[in-house]
Design an enzyme around this catalytic site. Structure first.
Site, PDB file in Angstrom:
ATOM      1  N   GLU A 184      -6.468 -11.135  -2.529  1.00  0.00           N
ATOM      2  CA  GLU A 184      -6.729  -9.716  -2.822  1.00  0.00           C
ATOM      3  C   GLU A 184      -5.998  -9.222  -4.078  1.00  0.00           C
ATOM      4  OE1 GLU A 184      -5.904  -7.869   0.967  1.00  0.00           O
ATOM      5  OE2 GLU A 184      -7.613  -8.895   1.871  1.00  0.00           O
ATOM      6  N   LYS A 204      -9.325  -8.510  11.634  1.00  0.00           N
ATOM      7  CA  LYS A 204      -8.694  -9.328  10.595  1.00  0.00           C
ATOM      8  C   LYS A 204      -7.303  -9.804  11.023  1.00  0.00           C
ATOM      9  CE  LYS A 204      -7.791  -9.080   5.622  1.00  0.00           C
ATOM     10  NZ  LYS A 204      -7.993  -8.220   4.445  1.00  0.00           N
ATOM     11  N   ASP A 206     -14.818  -7.451   0.050  1.00  0.00           N
ATOM     12  CA  ASP A 206     -13.469  -7.125   0.523  1.00  0.00           C
ATOM     13  C   ASP A 206     -13.598  -6.931   2.034  1.00  0.00           C
ATOM     14  OD1 ASP A 206     -11.083  -5.969   1.272  1.00  0.00           O
ATOM     15  OD2 ASP A 206     -11.274  -4.202  -0.019  1.00  0.00           O
ATOM     16  N   ASP A 223      -0.186  -2.628  -2.433  1.00  0.00           N
ATOM     17  CA  ASP A 223      -1.369  -2.319  -1.615  1.00  0.00           C
ATOM     18  C   ASP A 223      -0.935  -1.578  -0.355  1.00  0.00           C
ATOM     19  OD1 ASP A 223      -3.563  -2.299   0.070  1.00  0.00           O
ATOM     20  OD2 ASP A 223      -4.116  -4.398  -0.283  1.00  0.00           O
TER      21      ASP A 223
END
Ligand code: ADP
Ligand code: MG
Length: 600
Positions: free
Chosen positions: A169, A70, A8, A191
């Protein structure tokens, strides 16, 4: 396949997981901590720290500390100007297609920086497993486009990993809960992390996950809750605070917030500024309710986009540290009318699911078929700026499809293939992925050439397009490198550079590689000396082989990789004739068998 890991690679935190005895587990560092902050610090003396050590240096040396990388993966300068303004590091102005971040006069691209985080995770896993780790599955948000996925894959390659699959994800989170075993249903994955909020709706049919819709807010997370608490402290203190005092307030606020997830009250104490009070959960909830409410808007939007009612959702999965907050759980439960899954650690659930996917790829779970689907349609430009779709969205991948086109002008010898991604009809409303030419078609009247365009999407969602003129067999193809991406050569250079700048000694690496090769050669030699062809050699040839082997044995003990390479070379020369004899024998044998089969 040994040791496939699931990773992850998060905006603020990263984790690596593996399967042990059929159960996924997150790998911890030597101090027993599973989470690696996605932070990189560059020292002026060339040292590089990744993770906690880097995060600790963020306060004192923010200009050389890289975080949130990211957000820049697979993006161009125009895409990320806003994000860049919020962060203390600088991007070079030549970042139009790929962001280049300047540290001590050296430029780094996002895949290179992410590779440093991946290397740290790889190192941690190798230490814990006592073995090499090469094969990995890496997760990305469901909304990541082709360029962002490709950038993630590049990061893996630069870190020395074989990225077997890029997985969404939310799909990973669903796998962690084993939801694929139910075969059918609609899943909402909520999330809520530190800096971002994502909601994804997935459809599961026959064990295949399909992304129905995604929505979210790229600047909404636990950080906003920390800031609400900080504002309260500042209001009550009634004076302006120095930057270092603010950091203390931030840390204390975050601690109090986290305590309130388990207790009814928390002490919020900041001795540095003479602040102390007790915070009740009720008051805290009243304060943060508007923030939590902001996550529900994208949820409703995603439901609308997917065309389903909240009651049509069968499972709700919670991901991200901020879903530990009881108010968040209650709000989500109220929206969907069902209890969300919170049994697994919300920080770990994506990494755990990535490990499950890795295990499936390794073939350990034969009964599970797991495929993803393309989130957007792919096609090419045709006359008048119209897009002709070749692979429609939601096709199960890997996928391939082809279609025939022709020319519009007499004697046209070049055809431009413009590859596009998106649902709209017109080229200007879709995303341009790549352009290439099919050249030197012999001149023919318009409409006569038959140009077959073939699209192939591999299991990672990466596209390869080829075009062939069927009458003349002219051929051109391209692996679609998104506009915001690195070329293969650039990735190769970065792989080399990453070795140069790695902490691990490149010399040592060369020695180990040379030794491994030497070992294989010695094993092979031992076998051939047993064989009957060896007997055909002259005494002199046998002597040369024996001394070659002896020399290789002694050289490989040392750590001069060049000497080992030379000894390997010498050995190969000495055994050349033996290899030839063996080869001939093998061919004779193969021919003999063949004849037998043909007669039958
Ligand atoms: P990201 O996915 O953005 O990298 P995470 O999923 O790791 O982020 O979530 C980090 C956030 O979760 C932080 O804001 C952190 O304060 C928050 N968090 C962690 N534990 C708790 C807790 N017990 N209660 C409330 N918030 C928490
Ligand atoms: Mg996350």
């Amino acid at each position: 396949m040994p040791n496939i890991v699931g990773i992850d690679l998060g905006t603020t935190h990263s984790l690596i997981a593996t399967i042990g005895h059929g159960v996924p587990r997150v790998i911890e560092d030597a101090a027993g901590r599973p989470i690696v902050p996605s932070v990189i610090h560059f020292g002026g003396d060339g040292t590089v720290h990744v993770g906690r050590d880097a995060r600790d240096r963020m306060l004192d040396d923010s200009g050389h500390t890289i975080s949130s990388i990211k957000r820049f993966m697979g993006r161009g300068l125009e895409d990320v100007r806003e994000d860049l303004e919020l962060l203390p590091f600088e991007a070079s102005e030549e970042s139009e297609n790929i962001i280049r971040i300047d540290v001590f006069g050296r430029e780094y691209t996002p895949p290179q920086l992410s590779a440093l985080i991946l290397k740290e995770l790889k190192r941690m896993a190798e230490a814990a497993l006592g073995d090499d780790v090469r094969n990995a599955v890496i997760t990305v948000p469901a909304y990541f486009n082709d360029a962002q996925r490709q950038a993630t894959k590049d990061a893996g390659r630069i870190a020395g990993l074989d990225v077997l699959r890029i997985v969404n994800e939310p799909t990973a989170a669903s796998l962690a809960y084993g939801l694929q075993e139910q075969k059918h249903g609609t899943i909402a994955v909520y999330d809520f992390g530190g800096g971002t909020f994502d909601i994804s709706l997935l459809k599961l049919s026959e064990g295949v996950f399909e992304v129905l819709s995604t929505s979210g807010d790229t600047h909404l997370g636990g950080d906003d809750i920390d800031q609400a608490l900080m504002r309260m402290v500042m209001d009550e203190t009634g004076r302006d605070l120095e930057p270092h005092e603010l950091q203390r307030v931030r840390a204390a606020s975050r601690r109090a917030k986290e305590t309130l997830s388990d207790s009814e009250t928390a002490a919020l104490e900041i001795p540095e500024i003479g602040f102390a009070r007790t915070l009740e959960r009720d008051a805290f909830e009243a304060m943060i309710a508007p923030i939590v409410e902001r996550t529900l808007l994208p949820c409703r939007q995603a439901l609308k986009d997917a065309g389903i009612e909240p009651a049509g959702v069968d499972e709700v999965v919670m991901v991200g540290g901020s879903t530990r907050i009881p108010l968040v759980r209650r709000k989500v439960e109220a929206l969907f009318g069902r209890t969300p899954h919170t049994e697994l650690d919300p920080d770990q659930v994506v990494a755990l699911g990535a490990a499950v996917q890795a295990d499936i790829l390794a073939g350990s779970r034969r009964d599970t078929l797991l495929l993803d689907v393309t989130p957007l349609s792919l096609g090419i430009e045709t006359m008048g700026g119209v897009v002709s779709k070749i692979i429609p969205r939601n096709s199960t991948i890997p996928a391939s499809a082809s279609e025939s086109f022709t020319t519009y002008v007499d004697g046209q010898t070049n055809v431009k293939i413009h590859v596009l991604q998106g649902e709209r009809e017109l080229v200007r409303d879709c995303r341009s992925l790549a352009e290439f030419d099919l050249r030197r078609i012999p001149p023919m009247p318009a409409g006569l050439p038959r140009i077959e365009v073939k699209f192939l999407i591999d299991a990672d969602g990466i596209l390869n397009v080829s075009a062939r003129e069927l009458r003349t067999e002219k051929f051109a193809s391209i692996e679609v490198k998104p506009t915001y991406g690195l070329t293969d050569e650039q990735v190769e250079t970065m792989i080399l550079e990453s070795f140069e700048h790695a902490e691990e000694d490149i010399e040592l690496r060369l020695v180990i590689e040379a030794r491994n090769e030497a070992r294989q050669i010695l094993e092979a030699s031992a076998k051939s000396i047993d064989g009957e062809e060896y007997a055909e050699l002259s005494a002199e040839e046998k002597q040369r082989i024996a001394s070659g082997i002896a020399k290789l044995r002694s050289t490989m003990e040392g750590d001069d990789h060049q000497a080992i390479r030379d000894a390997i070379e010498e050995n190969e020369q000495a055994t050349h004739r033996l290899a030839e004899l063996k080869m001939n024998a093998a061919v004779r044998k193969a021919l003999k068998n063949k004849r037998v089969r043909e007669i039958q």
